[in-house]
Scaffold this active site. Structure first.
Site, short mmCIF file in Angstrom:
data_model
loop_
_atom_site.label_atom_id
_atom_site.label_comp_id
_atom_site.label_asym_id
_atom_site.label_seq_id
_atom_site.Cartn_x
_atom_site.Cartn_y
_atom_site.Cartn_z
N LYS A 22 65.39 66.54 73.89
CA LYS A 22 65.31 66.90 74.94
C LYS A 22 64.52 65.97 75.90
CE LYS A 22 63.37 71.11 75.81
NZ LYS A 22 62.38 71.21 76.49
N SER A 23 63.22 65.65 75.20
CA SER A 23 62.12 64.69 75.88
C SER A 23 63.02 63.38 76.20
CB SER A 23 61.15 64.59 75.01
OG SER A 23 60.36 65.86 74.56
N ARG B 204 63.87 61.72 80.01
CA ARG B 204 63.24 60.28 80.38
C ARG B 204 64.38 59.39 80.38
NH1 ARG B 204 59.63 63.12 77.79
NH2 ARG B 204 57.33 62.85 77.75
N GLY C 119 59.47 72.75 82.31
CA GLY C 119 58.23 72.51 82.68
C GLY C 119 58.43 70.75 82.80
N GLN D 167 53.28 65.62 79.00
CA GLN D 167 54.07 65.72 80.53
C GLN D 167 53.09 65.04 81.40
OE1 GLN D 167 54.93 69.91 80.92
NE2 GLN D 167 56.55 69.86 79.23
N ASP E 58 55.62 72.48 70.03
CA ASP E 58 56.89 73.54 70.34
C ASP E 58 57.29 74.05 69.14
OD1 ASP E 58 56.78 72.72 73.03
OD2 ASP E 58 58.40 71.00 72.60
N LYS F 57 53.14 77.89 77.89
CA LYS F 57 54.32 77.36 77.71
C LYS F 57 55.53 78.00 78.31
CE LYS F 57 53.40 73.59 75.35
NZ LYS F 57 53.46 72.43 75.98
N ARG G 243 53.08 81.97 74.24
CA ARG G 243 53.81 81.82 73.04
C ARG G 243 52.89 82.56 72.01
NH1 ARG G 243 56.99 76.48 72.90
NH2 ARG G 243 58.87 77.13 74.36
N ARG H 90 62.56 79.20 72.60
CA ARG H 90 61.97 79.14 71.04
C ARG H 90 61.77 80.26 70.55
NH1 ARG H 90 62.64 73.68 70.99
NH2 ARG H 90 61.81 72.54 72.95
C1 S3P Z 1 57.27 67.51 76.51
C2 S3P Z 1 55.87 67.70 76.24
C3 S3P Z 1 55.26 68.92 75.59
C4 S3P Z 1 56.27 69.83 75.04
C5 S3P Z 1 57.49 70.13 76.10
C6 S3P Z 1 58.04 68.65 76.39
C7 S3P Z 1 57.50 66.12 76.90
O1 S3P Z 1 54.57 69.57 76.65
O2 S3P Z 1 55.70 71.21 74.85
O3 S3P Z 1 58.72 70.60 75.33
O4 S3P Z 1 59.02 65.80 76.99
O5 S3P Z 1 56.88 65.42 77.60
P1 S3P Z 1 53.12 69.39 77.11
O6 S3P Z 1 52.93 67.60 77.18
O7 S3P Z 1 52.80 69.93 78.44
O8 S3P Z 1 52.31 69.67 75.82
#
Ligand code: S3P
Length: 446
Positions: free
Chosen positions: A24-25, A29, A97, A172, A323, A350, A354, A399
């Site tokens: 997902k990350s 990007r 988020g 993030q 996560d 989150k 959580r 999750r």
């Molecule tokens: C993510 C960073 C994490 C993670 C989220 C994905 C990212 O959040 O919990 O699911 O892709 O940069 P935080 O950076 O707020 O901890």
């Protein structure tokens, strides 16, 4: 949205092979950097989940042209840095988020304004952690001082380059500042006291930005990005998501007789805290190396049922498995003896609180725990067994839903989660793929 309750019950071992969906990350990007590059990029293995579709839609509204090709790849016609256009309508990030915060960085670095909205869960999540440093760079929030969605962000054509220490461990926040810094006339310097996932840094380098990362003696990192960059289009293949792999992995480890292989999972030291922890608990995990993807190491993971024992997870490991605590709490419940999960304050902000959702789910299924500030003690019940039979509230959190469905696969009575709809934000067809391994996950009457 109507709720979709699901139930999971014990039905024998899990067996077979599973290709988990794209990370997902990296998917967020890849879409963003391809949209900021001038020209045509191709993304293979992009996660086709609600969160990622929201980011793709937002980028399209800002002028990128994103097309799903017949061979499964996604083509992105990027506008070049500074080339995005004022959006038609609002940018709706749904439950995501990551999408919202990263795109705040993108908008902050352009001479445009955009209105950010999201669902009920996202609208309660803190945005000040991103908006405050973006304000130092010249972005402006309307209404002024607002720290939750909905809000309008006014970017700046020439963001001020800043030197900033990120106060909470957050990839993030770091990534939003780097994305804004791409348009700055100078160097953006970010330090983090504890390393968080470094996909933005790795991918910026792949797309051609001048970025350096220095490991600090304190254990943190300093990231320096030269602004007024030019990004070059790329062909990227997205690796399998270790945070999605976590669910079938734990399911196999706690379900007697199981033996599964998870294909093409990303092995990044900033993401593998869960797997390190499971091995400390006695998990039988074999790593079969595969060809790297998107600058990341990849392996097939071969896991079989294991007698897990309790573990003490230090707070310093939290960013590398942030996560994964819901499903780790489930593994700890099936372990012999106590487990300490320490330093969990970030879990409160989150997709749901959580920490509250995990403890409520444990209580509903007969697992004892103690909460000491931000540290959670889970009393493992390997010998006694997990009673199950609980109905778990998921609070719009994918999750939480998946973790407690995994619990139901090895508990005495089935576990019901009140809503599985949100699973589509990160792991589309989770239930179907788990069923193919032999799991009994079914729809419940509402
Ligand atoms: C993510 C960073 C994490 C993670 C989220 C994905 C990212 O959040 O919990 O699911 O892709 O940069 P935080 O950076 O707020 O901890």
């Amino acid at each position: 949205m109507t709720q979709q309750p699901l139930s999971a019950r014990a039905a024998g071992p899990l067996r077979g092979r599973l290709a988990v969906p794209g990370d997902k990350s990296i998917s967020h990007r890849a879409l963003i950097l391809s949209s900021l590059a001038a020209g045509e990029s191709h993304i293979a293995g992009l996660l086709q989940s609600d969160d990622i579709l929201a980011t793709a839609e937002a980028l399209s509204r800002l002028g990128a042209v994103i097309t799903h090709l017949p061979d499964g790849r996604v083509r992105v016609l990027g506008r070049g840095l500074g080339g995005l256009t004022p959006p038609q309508g609002e940018l709706d990030f749904g439950n995501s988020g990551t999408g919202a915060r990263l795109m705040m960085g993108v908008v902050a670095g352009q001479d445009i304004a955009a209105r950010f909205i999201g669902d009920a869960s996202l609208s309660t999540r803190p945005m000040g952690r991103v908006l405050e440093p973006l304000a130092l760079m010249g972005a402006r929030t309307e209404p002024e001082g607002r720290t939750h969605l909905p809000l309008t962000l006014h970017g700046s054509e020439m963001p001020v380059p800043i030197t900033y220490q990120v106060p909470v461990p957050s990839a993030q926040v770091k990534s939003a500042l780097l994305l804004a810094g791409l348009s700055s006339p100078g160097r953006t310097t970010i330090t983090e006291a504890r390393p968080t996932r470094d996909h933005t840094e790795r991918m910026l380098a792949i797309y051609g930005a001048a970025i350096t990362v220095t490991e600090l003696e304190s254990g943190g990192r300093r990231i320096e990005l030269q602004g007024e960059a030019e990004l070059n289009p790329q062909d990227i293949t997205v690796p399998g998501d270790p945070s999605s792999a976590a669910f079938p992995a734990v399911a196999a480890l706690i379900t007697p007789g199981s033996d599964i292989t998870l294909e093409n999972v990303m092995i990044n030291p900033d993401r593998n805290g869960l797997f390190v922890t499971l091995e400390e608990m006695g998990a039988d995990i074999e790593y079969i190396p595969r060809e790297s993807r998107a600058g990341e190491q990849i392996a097939d993971l071969h896991l079989s049922f294991s007698h897990l024992h309790g573990v003490d997870v230090p707070a310093g490991r939290a960013p590398s498995m942030i996560d994964e605590y819901p499903v780790l709490a489930v593994a700890a419940a099936f372990a012999e003896g106590d487990s300490w999960l320490r330093g969990l304050s970030e879990l409160r902000v989150k997709e749901s609180d959580r920490l509250a959702a995990i403890t409520a789910g444990l209580a509903a299924n007969g697992v004892d725990f103690e909460l000491h500030g931000d540290d959670l003690l889970v009393r493992g019940r390997r010998r006694a067994g997990i009673p199950g039979g609980g109905r778990v509230k998921t609070h719009m959190d994918h999750r939480i839903a998946m973790a407690f469905l995994v619990m139901g696969l090895a508990s005495e009575k089935p576990v019901i989660v009140d809503d599985g709809a949100m699973i589509a934000t990160s792991f589309p067809d989770f239930s179907g793929l788990m069923r193919r391994l032999g799991a009994a996950i079914d729809q419940e009457e509402t």
